[in-house]
Design an enzyme around this catalytic site. Sequence first.
Site, short mmCIF file in Angstrom:
data_model
loop_
_atom_site.label_atom_id
_atom_site.label_comp_id
_atom_site.label_asym_id
_atom_site.label_seq_id
_atom_site.Cartn_x
_atom_site.Cartn_y
_atom_site.Cartn_z
N ASN A 110 0.79 -1.24 0.00
CA ASN A 110 0.00 0.00 0.00
C ASN A 110 0.82 1.29 0.00
O ASN A 110 0.44 2.27 -0.62
CB ASN A 110 -1.03 -0.02 1.14
CG ASN A 110 -0.44 -0.34 2.48
OD1 ASN A 110 0.61 -0.96 2.57
ND2 ASN A 110 -1.09 0.09 3.52
N GLU A 115 8.24 1.59 14.61
CA GLU A 115 9.09 2.11 13.54
C GLU A 115 9.15 3.62 13.69
O GLU A 115 8.41 4.20 14.48
CB GLU A 115 8.53 1.71 12.17
CG GLU A 115 8.61 0.20 11.97
CD GLU A 115 8.38 -0.28 10.55
OE1 GLU A 115 7.44 0.21 9.90
OE2 GLU A 115 9.13 -1.18 10.10
N CYS A 126 -3.07 1.54 6.73
CA CYS A 126 -3.27 0.77 7.97
C CYS A 126 -3.75 1.65 9.11
O CYS A 126 -4.45 1.18 10.00
CB CYS A 126 -1.98 0.06 8.34
SG CYS A 126 -0.56 1.14 8.26
N GLU A 165 4.40 -4.75 12.05
CA GLU A 165 3.48 -3.62 11.84
C GLU A 165 2.29 -4.19 11.09
O GLU A 165 2.40 -4.54 9.92
CB GLU A 165 4.15 -2.53 10.99
CG GLU A 165 5.33 -1.85 11.63
CD GLU A 165 4.96 -0.99 12.81
OE1 GLU A 165 3.77 -0.69 13.01
OE2 GLU A 165 5.88 -0.61 13.56
N GLY A 180 9.34 -12.54 -5.08
CA GLY A 180 8.69 -13.83 -5.26
C GLY A 180 7.51 -13.96 -4.33
O GLY A 180 7.24 -13.06 -3.53
N GLY A 238 5.01 -14.81 -1.30
CA GLY A 238 5.20 -14.87 0.15
C GLY A 238 5.35 -16.29 0.65
O GLY A 238 6.22 -16.59 1.47
N VAL A 241 9.25 -17.49 -1.19
CA VAL A 241 10.44 -16.72 -0.79
C VAL A 241 10.29 -16.20 0.64
O VAL A 241 11.22 -16.29 1.45
CB VAL A 241 10.67 -15.56 -1.79
CG1 VAL A 241 11.83 -14.69 -1.33
CG2 VAL A 241 10.94 -16.10 -3.17
N GLY A 242 9.09 -15.65 0.94
CA GLY A 242 8.86 -15.10 2.29
C GLY A 242 8.99 -16.20 3.33
O GLY A 242 9.67 -16.04 4.36
P1 NAD Z 1 0.06 -9.58 3.42
O1 NAD Z 1 0.21 -9.99 4.83
O2 NAD Z 1 -0.80 -10.40 2.54
O3 NAD Z 1 1.48 -9.56 2.69
C1 NAD Z 1 2.55 -8.79 3.18
C2 NAD Z 1 3.86 -9.41 2.72
O4 NAD Z 1 4.01 -10.69 3.32
C3 NAD Z 1 3.95 -9.62 1.20
O5 NAD Z 1 5.27 -9.32 0.79
C4 NAD Z 1 3.65 -11.10 1.07
O6 NAD Z 1 4.21 -11.66 -0.10
C5 NAD Z 1 4.32 -11.65 2.33
N1 NAD Z 1 3.80 -12.95 2.77
C6 NAD Z 1 2.55 -13.45 2.62
N2 NAD Z 1 2.48 -14.67 3.17
C7 NAD Z 1 3.70 -14.97 3.68
C8 NAD Z 1 4.25 -16.08 4.39
N3 NAD Z 1 3.53 -17.16 4.66
N4 NAD Z 1 5.54 -16.01 4.79
C9 NAD Z 1 6.28 -14.93 4.55
N5 NAD Z 1 5.83 -13.86 3.85
C10 NAD Z 1 4.55 -13.87 3.44
O7 NAD Z 1 -0.40 -8.07 3.47
P2 NAD Z 1 -0.76 -7.13 2.24
O8 NAD Z 1 -2.08 -7.58 1.73
O9 NAD Z 1 0.39 -7.04 1.30
O10 NAD Z 1 -0.87 -5.70 2.96
C11 NAD Z 1 -2.04 -5.24 3.53
C12 NAD Z 1 -1.99 -5.39 5.04
O11 NAD Z 1 -0.86 -4.75 5.57
C13 NAD Z 1 -3.16 -4.74 5.74
O12 NAD Z 1 -3.67 -5.61 6.73
C14 NAD Z 1 -2.56 -3.51 6.41
O13 NAD Z 1 -3.22 -3.04 7.51
C15 NAD Z 1 -1.20 -3.98 6.71
N6 NAD Z 1 -0.31 -2.83 6.84
C16 NAD Z 1 0.17 -2.48 8.07
C17 NAD Z 1 0.97 -1.37 8.21
C18 NAD Z 1 1.52 -0.95 9.54
O14 NAD Z 1 2.50 -0.24 9.57
N7 NAD Z 1 0.94 -1.36 10.63
C19 NAD Z 1 1.33 -0.63 7.10
C20 NAD Z 1 0.82 -1.00 5.87
C21 NAD Z 1 0.01 -2.12 5.75
#
Ligand code: NAD
Length: 471
Positions: free
Chosen positions: A146, A454, A278, A244, A200, A202, A205-206
């Site tokens: 985002n 942060e 967020c 976060e 890649g 999540g 690679v994640g």
């Molecule tokens: P997401 O959790 O789906 O993905 C975030 C990242 O995690 C991506 O790079 C994804 O590829 C990776 N990922 C997904 N599954 C994984 C796994 N099993 N192991 C390791 N990595 C994995 O979130 P999103 O849809 O990309 O982002 C939206 C969310 O982020 C919302 O809930 C929002 O509130 C939150 N957000 C929080 C903040 C904050 O600072 N608190 C800031 C921005 C967004």
Amino acid sequence: MQTYDKVFIDGRWQACGDERAEVFEAATGEVMATIPRAGEAELNQAVEAARRAFPTWSQTPLDERMKYIHKLYEQLKARSDEIATTVAKEVGTPIKLARSIQAGLPIGITGSYLKILPEFPFVETVGNSEIQQVPVGVVGAVTPWNYPLHQIILKVVPALGAGCTVVLKPAEVAPCTAFILAEIFEAIDLPPGVFNLVSGPGRVVGNALIQHPDVDMLSFTGSTNTGRQFFHAAAEDFKRLALELGGKSASIILPDADLEAAVKGTVNNCYLNSGQTCTAHTRMLVPAQLHDQACEIAAAVAERFTPGNPLDEKTRLGPLASASQRDIVQEFIRAGMQEDAKLIAGGPEAPEGLDGGYFVRATVFGNVDPQARIAQEEIFGPVLSIIPYRDEQEAVAIANSTKYGLSGGVWSGDQERAKRVASQMRTGQVAVNGGQFNPFAPFGGFGHSGLGREMGKWGLEEFLEVRSLQL
Ligand code: NAD
């Protein structure tokens, strides 16, 4: 169309097989870029490179490390138009906002650490002890889509400043600025292995990153559900952890507030980046006797958020970042209608004439039950819930009634009263009467919104271990 076909490991761009992910332009649904879908092999190489680089980088004098951060700051400024346009296309942020936030915040945050780092007490004396703050080690950073570059910079800059090395895995929905950042690090000759980028999925690679035994710390921004997996992975071998996560923030409008300004401020905050924020103030708490008036003002403000192409200077509401995000938000709007909340602006249908992209109408619900799904769950779209309350105590109880605690607001004619209410909110940040974002103040959440902070000196401390020498 932009083609990225290599990942950045050990100071070089490395080929990594033929698998590619497509990046879609939010306003049209057309492919705007492709990136590599790397795998576990590349991730392992990146962690090994970061591990090899750590002893030298962590011993590099702070002044030297700061020279690279200064060069990064200059390069982010030089490439800010390109960064703004890229994020406007991949995320859908209106271009004016993309310039100030998506490109401007990374510059501002990098600049803040140029001030914080030289003043930070890396070494202190307490009685007969010398207290040393030393880098955690290899950091695995995983980020969402985002505010893609901002969320990366919030991790990478303090981590490098602390003396850590980094492996970054950005979100696949909006990854292009991560590649721009790697190009910058290449251009400024950051020593090999200090920063590595592996793109890649999540779950591939994640997941390999969070399980890797040579990663000392995980720094994650994203959804609460994924954050839980990071928590489990970190627990396995006691990795340091910063999370976060999501939010469902409340804006409490007290009876003595300037109602017009408070409602307008809350609606604007809620719809920032089409609600894909967020910290968005998605619940507006109003005194019951002012509820109808607040609804009228909110509906009028929402009407002005006409959806349009984010590259158009006049657009105030861009599309959502992906088709799946649009579907989720439309589903929430339908759920709100079934839950008997009163739909007073917007709705689940796509706006007219904007069929190609991922658009959702600016939506407002009135008379929302504080326990309704739309009042409890993070929607991540332009949807505001207006909730009436009877007295101050009830307002605070409603504000604190979700599992989240990331942000919030209080509006009042009396600042002391506003501070008293703000101090009872179980949340990491509170804006009093629309108080402005401060890059030196800590950012992070209570409860399901995360762990750690942060920004500012708190954001640096996350990447430091403490050692004390008794002399
Ligand atoms: P997401 O959790 O789906 O993905 C975030 C990242 O995690 C991506 O790079 C994804 O590829 C990776 N990922 C997904 N599954 C994984 C796994 N099993 N192991 C390791 N990595 C994995 O979130 P999103 O849809 O990309 O982002 C939206 C969310 O982020 C919302 O809930 C929002 O509130 C939150 N957000 C929080 C903040 C904050 O600072 N608190 C800031 C921005 C967004």
